[in-house]
Enzyme design. Sequence first.
Site, mmCIF file in Angstrom:
data_model
loop_
_atom_site.group_PDB
_atom_site.id
_atom_site.type_symbol
_atom_site.label_atom_id
_atom_site.label_comp_id
_atom_site.label_asym_id
_atom_site.label_seq_id
_atom_site.Cartn_x
_atom_site.Cartn_y
_atom_site.Cartn_z
ATOM 1 N N THR A 159 5.232 -21.229 10.008
ATOM 2 C CA THR A 159 6.572 -20.928 10.419
ATOM 3 C C THR A 159 6.444 -20.948 11.836
ATOM 4 O O THR A 159 7.493 -21.654 12.723
ATOM 5 C CB THR A 159 6.936 -19.633 10.089
ATOM 6 N N CYS A 160 5.451 -20.634 12.542
ATOM 7 C CA CYS A 160 5.192 -20.881 14.036
ATOM 8 C C CYS A 160 5.286 -22.299 14.495
ATOM 9 O O CYS A 160 5.701 -22.624 15.375
ATOM 10 C CB CYS A 160 3.833 -20.152 14.560
#
Length: 169
Positions: free
Chosen positions: A54-55
């Site tokens: 996600t990052c």
Amino acid sequence: MIKVGDKLPAGKLQEFIEVEGDGCSVGPNTFDVEKEVAGKRIAIFALPGAYTPTCSAKHVPGYVEQADALKAAGIDEIWCVSVNDAYVMGAWGRDQKTAGKVRMMADGSAEWTKVLGLTLDLTAKGMGVRSQRFSMLVDNGAVKALNIEAPGKFEVSNAETMLAQAKQK
């Protein structure tokens, strides 16, 4: 835990500098948070780890894409803070094309994140103590907005939310 209205706590973060200049040497440089935020409006977002799904796919790219809009809304700097070392943050910044847009700030031992009260224990997943996913709008060292994600979520710490808050405050 830090909250809206609080002053940011003292602490040190590191940034990997690619080009020598402005009193910074090539490689990891240590910065005093209090000095860096003085007189500035800064969008700070933090995340569990460099190169995580996600990052890398959403969080950092969103701030890179919105960097110009955030600056037009009065943001002087954008910081990405993660509990990784400055070398990892520097390499990740190159991969994410953050140069000139987002400062990739390392909190290698989670010391500043601990003082904020925003740690996340991922020891069971082999990642140790990390940062919760959050964002905050800081004006001259004071927290004006704070967006803390629920575990496993990515809904309120994104660049779009920060942009809306920067325009309001």
